[in-house]
Design an enzyme around this catalytic site. Structure first.
Site, PDB file in Angstrom:
ATOM      1  N   PHE A   2       0.810  -1.227   0.000  1.00  0.00           N
ATOM      2  CA  PHE A   2       0.000   0.000   0.000  1.00  0.00           C
ATOM      3  C   PHE A   2       0.840   1.272   0.000  1.00  0.00           C
ATOM      4  O   PHE A   2       0.380   2.325   0.424  1.00  0.00           O
ATOM      5  CB  PHE A   2      -0.965   0.016   1.194  1.00  0.00           C
ATOM      6  CG  PHE A   2      -1.813  -1.221   1.302  1.00  0.00           C
ATOM      7  CD1 PHE A   2      -2.722  -1.538   0.322  1.00  0.00           C
ATOM      8  CD2 PHE A   2      -1.683  -2.065   2.398  1.00  0.00           C
ATOM      9  CE1 PHE A   2      -3.496  -2.692   0.421  1.00  0.00           C
ATOM     10  CE2 PHE A   2      -2.446  -3.215   2.503  1.00  0.00           C
ATOM     11  CZ  PHE A   2      -3.357  -3.534   1.509  1.00  0.00           C
ATOM     12  N   ARG A  32       1.152  15.537  -6.554  1.00  0.00           N
ATOM     13  CA  ARG A  32      -0.035  14.807  -7.023  1.00  0.00           C
ATOM     14  C   ARG A  32      -1.297  15.351  -6.362  1.00  0.00           C
ATOM     15  O   ARG A  32      -2.364  15.372  -6.971  1.00  0.00           O
ATOM     16  CB  ARG A  32       0.119  13.307  -6.746  1.00  0.00           C
ATOM     17  CG  ARG A  32      -0.973  12.461  -7.376  1.00  0.00           C
ATOM     18  CD  ARG A  32      -0.648  10.976  -7.286  1.00  0.00           C
ATOM     19  NE  ARG A  32       0.323  10.568  -8.282  1.00  0.00           N
ATOM     20  CZ  ARG A  32       0.008   9.984  -9.433  1.00  0.00           C
ATOM     21  NH1 ARG A  32      -1.264   9.791  -9.747  1.00  0.00           N
ATOM     22  NH2 ARG A  32       0.943   9.610 -10.278  1.00  0.00           N
ATOM     23  N   GLU A  55      -5.034   2.289  -7.343  1.00  0.00           N
ATOM     24  CA  GLU A  55      -5.284   3.465  -6.515  1.00  0.00           C
ATOM     25  C   GLU A  55      -6.628   4.162  -6.743  1.00  0.00           C
ATOM     26  O   GLU A  55      -7.272   4.607  -5.779  1.00  0.00           O
ATOM     27  CB  GLU A  55      -4.153   4.482  -6.722  1.00  0.00           C
ATOM     28  CG  GLU A  55      -2.809   4.006  -6.220  1.00  0.00           C
ATOM     29  CD  GLU A  55      -1.708   4.983  -6.572  1.00  0.00           C
ATOM     30  OE1 GLU A  55      -0.967   5.386  -5.663  1.00  0.00           O
ATOM     31  OE2 GLU A  55      -1.576   5.346  -7.752  1.00  0.00           O
TER      32      GLU A  55
END
Length: 782
Positions: free
Chosen positions: A248, A330, A733
């Site tokens: 993750f 991002r 994601e």
């Protein structure tokens, strides 16, 4: 198995033999997982003489490291040796981007839990007991810590310089907007909580070589970090990872400290060393998803369309840069989410705090950025007395001038209108909205909430050069196939999809293909398995290698029969030429005898990408993945408890390589994101800086009982407009953003307490305490 079922299974197998891609096939290790026969690193047989390492952690959040009583630690029961920063022969650093992250503390300690020493023992428990006593053998002069990201922001303490993204004239648009709204959004972080914790097993090899079995998403980065720590070249270090029990993002960069400590100890003592912290130490040492605070001012019209947005984003980065810069980048790029923003100014501040250095987590900043605009639109809708869905649809990316992002990328593959329209119909959203309102009108204590939220998520690494991958494909002369690629398997099914693409390309059955462990001595200079690019990059690279072998086999058969190569075919494990058939095994053996190369390397580099980090403009993403979800919740206004009654999900994965795996990824991402939004709360002590939620007893991840009783997940029928692997889309994601609908359904239920006249000040995660605080605020203002 009865004959009818057996015949059906055989028929299905035959029908899908040469169409391996696009089929729901089991995870390649599923049979091993359920049998307990899938070996992880801690299951590997320990070599004779193996020592166990445990880390001694700083007992303070900030201070000068004055002295370590190494002799005293060595005198403790079972201790073989103690490693400090002075024992590192190379560079004492494992920072992935900026070199500001020491393997072991040297001179200054930066957070409570920072590794200071490594204790070695024949017995892991004795090593842990000795390491836990470090506070009795270390002298640290305390320094004032900065524990709050807003405090760090006020003092302009950042791990990297602030970032800025802008389009249009925000001050003028705000001044001219019919309505303006200001506010603050508090969004907590999240622990990765991988089932298999961090672990590395270092084994010295001849001529200064070092083999490191490491649970990592980035074997090449671990190779380089270990080589630097040992003062060696990369070719001295081999990193291998067969599988992880989850990652993750938590094993992208932060597996480095464990790999480096194991390798340094193994080199010093010339013995194998295993480094496996327990869960509490894992929590205390490693970072997690960044907490964010958003301060915003937006202007909008009477329909709820955003005319201008001015947003400050402050993230808790911890003491070092780690991956905080690309995470913030991002976040800025995903603030728009699914919406056209004509005038926007976004400033990102990566606050340096004396806490664990935060790192990658599924979504990598994208969820934090997108959550802000969803919160803003939810607020705007409530202030206008409109359904939040209608306001979202009014702002949705459309055609022509409404299809360019604030960073300059054209949204060319927009399916939002069709996807949301399909979900509104299949979920019966409008009728359920009326039913929820009717229920709330007659229920003073229990309140229902309903929300629909969309997702637009960009796919590619922020750094263009990371968008590359390599693979090796070997065809043995018995017709079996071995594949090795640079991606890592962490349970997501990457190896299964890569095997499917190789089988599909060669025209053979999936059962012929086996994928071996990721190994830096086989495929070099790999990128991390992250940013949802695992299948895109490695699947393309493996298919490229397989295609080269296919072309050689067809050319050989065509030459042998003296026919044009385009008249030869290979499918269903059989080659056809001149009306004759040749089994794949016979074709391979014939090619081998003719000295045809039966192995090949493959490579793939994502096209069309360009990005200017200074102007925050360009095309950072190859394409976008889309989705939407509807959630209905029930909130007890007396206790703050909530229950998700139903969740409807429609997600775009393009042309699915493996629908079963993709649906599983969507389901898992939804539940993990729901946990982040509702129950997973991180708490640090306000003065000591100790992470108080450092174990399952104090940190609540979702369990089976938290899953929606009615959970409907479907894949949107679509095909990627870009030439991705099998025209599929990434699935790792993007679906983590889908459970935003759970949070906003809870907010909708709280809003019903005040007849939707008061905007609930609900923070995330929406724990029972947070819900009660928001209810109290609504009641006080109603």
């Amino acid at each position: 198995m009865n004959q009818t079922v057996d015949a059906g299974v055989k028929a299905l197998s035959q029908a899908t033999a040469s169409t391996a891609a696009g089929q729901s096939r089991p995870h390649e290790s599923a049979h091993l997982h359920v049998a307990g026969a899938a070996p992880y690193i801690d299951d590997l047989p320990e070599l004779q003489g193996t020592l166990h390492a445990a880390l001694g952690l700083s007992p303070v959040a900030h201070g000068r490291l004055l002295h370590i009583d190494v002799a005293g630690l060595k005198a403790l029961p079972g201790v073989v040796d103690v490693i400090t920063a002075a024992d590192i022969p190379g560079t004492n650093d494992c920072g992935p981007v900026i070199h500001d992250d020491p393997i072991l503390a040297d001179g200054v300690v930066h957070y409570l839990g920072q590794p200071v020493v490594a204790v070695l023992s024949h017995d892991r428990e004795l090593a842990r007991r000795a390491a836990a006593r470090l506070k009795d053998f270390v002298q640290i002069e305390p320094l004032p810590p900065v524990l709050d990201p807003l405090q760090a922001h006020a003092q302009q303490q950042y791990v990297v310089p602030p970032m800025h993204m802008a389009r249009g004239d925000v001050p003028t648009a705000l001044a001219q907007a019919p309505h303006t709204v200001q506010g603050r959004i508090e969004l907590g972080g999240q622990e990765q909580f991988y089932l298999e914790g961090q672990i590395s097993y270092a084994v010295p090899k001849e001529n200064r070589g070092m083999l490191v079995h490491c649970s990592t998403q980035h074997p090449s980065e671990m190779q380089h970090a270990v080589a630097h720590a040992l003062g060696l070249h990369a070719h001295h270090v081999q990193v291998e990872c067969r599988r992880m029990g989850g990652g993750f993002g938590g094993k992208e960069s932060q597996s480095a400290v464990f790999a480096c400590v194991a390798a340094v100890a193994a080199r010093k003592l010339n013995r194998p060393v295993k480094m496996r912290p327990d869960r509490d130490d894992d929590f205390m040492i490693t970072g997690r998803r960044h907490c964010f605070v958003h301060d915003y001012t937006v202007g909008h019209d009477a329909e709820g369309r955003l005319l201008a947005a001015d947003v400050d984003m402050v993230s808790r980065c911890g003491y070092s840069a780690d991956l905080s810069a690309p995470v913030m980048g991002r976040a800025l790029c995903h603030f728009d989410n699914a919406y056209w923003l004509p005038n926007v100014q976004i400033d990102g501040f990566c606050a340096r705090t004396n806490t664990q250095s935060n790192t990658a987590f599924r979504g990598f900043g994208g969820p934090q950025g997108a959550f802000a605009v969803e919160y803003i639109l939810d607020t705007v809708a409530r202030r206008l007395g409109r359904d939040a869905l209608d306001v979202r649809m009014a702002n949705l990316y459309g055609q022509h001038e409404r299809n360019v992002t604030p960073y300059g990328q054209v949204v060319e593959d927009n399916v939002l209108q069709a996807l949301i329209g399909q979900l509104v119909h299949s979920s019966d959203y409008r009728a359920r909205r009326e039913a929820v309102n009717a229920f709330n009108a007659t229920s003073p204590v229990l309140k229902k909430g309903l929300a629909l939220t969309p997702v637009k998520f960009g796919i590619s690494f922020n750094l263009v050069h990371l968008n590359q991958a390599g693979a090796l494909v070997h065809v043995y002369n018995d017709g079996s196939i071995l594949v090795n690629h640079g991606g890592t398997e962490m349970g997501q099914g990457l190896n299964t999809k890569v095997a499917q693409m190789v089988a599909h390309t060669l025209g053979v059955s999936l059962e012929r293909v086996r994928v071996s462990a990721t190994d830096t001595s086989k495929v070099a200079n790999t990128s991390a398995t992250a940013a949802s690019t695992g299948s895109d990059l490695n699947g393309k690279a493996a298919a490229d290698a397989a295609q080269q072998i296919r072309q050689r086999l067809l050319a050989h058969l065509a030459a042998k029969h003296q026919v044009p190569v385009d008249t030869v075919d290979l499918a269903h494990d059989v080659a056809t030429v001149n009306g004759q058939t040749v089994s794949f095994e016979d074709l391979v053996m014939s090619a081998y005898v003719a000295r045809v190369q039966l192995w090949s390397d493959g490579f793939y580099a994502t096209p069309k990408l360009h990005w200017d980090r200074n102007t925050m403009q360009g095309r950072p993403f190859y394409y976008f993945a889309y989705g939407a979800s509807v959630s209905e919740v029930l909130v007890d206004t007396l206790t703050g408890e909530h229950k998700v009654l139903r969740a409807d999900v429609l997600h775009d994965v393009g042309r699915s390589i493996n629908p079963a795996l993709d649906i599983g990824q969507v389901e898992g991402a939804f539940i993990q994101g729901m946990g982040w939004m509702t129950t997973e709360e991180l708490v640090w002590h306000p003065t000591s800086g100790k992470l108080l939620t450092h174990a399952p007893s104090t940190y609540k991840i979702p369990t089976a009982s938290d899953c929606p009783a009615d959970f409907r997940v479907n894949l949107f029928t679509n095909e990627n407009v870009e030439d991705s692997v099998y025209r599929s889309k990434a699935v790792g994601e993007p679906p983590l953003l889908l459970p935003f609908s759970v949070f906003f359904a809870i907010r909708d239920a709280i809003s019903a307490v005040g007849q939707h006249r008061v905007d609930p000040p609900l923070r995330a995660p929406a724990t029972a305490e947070a819900i009660l605080e928001a209810i109290t605020a609504v009641q006080a203002s109603a």
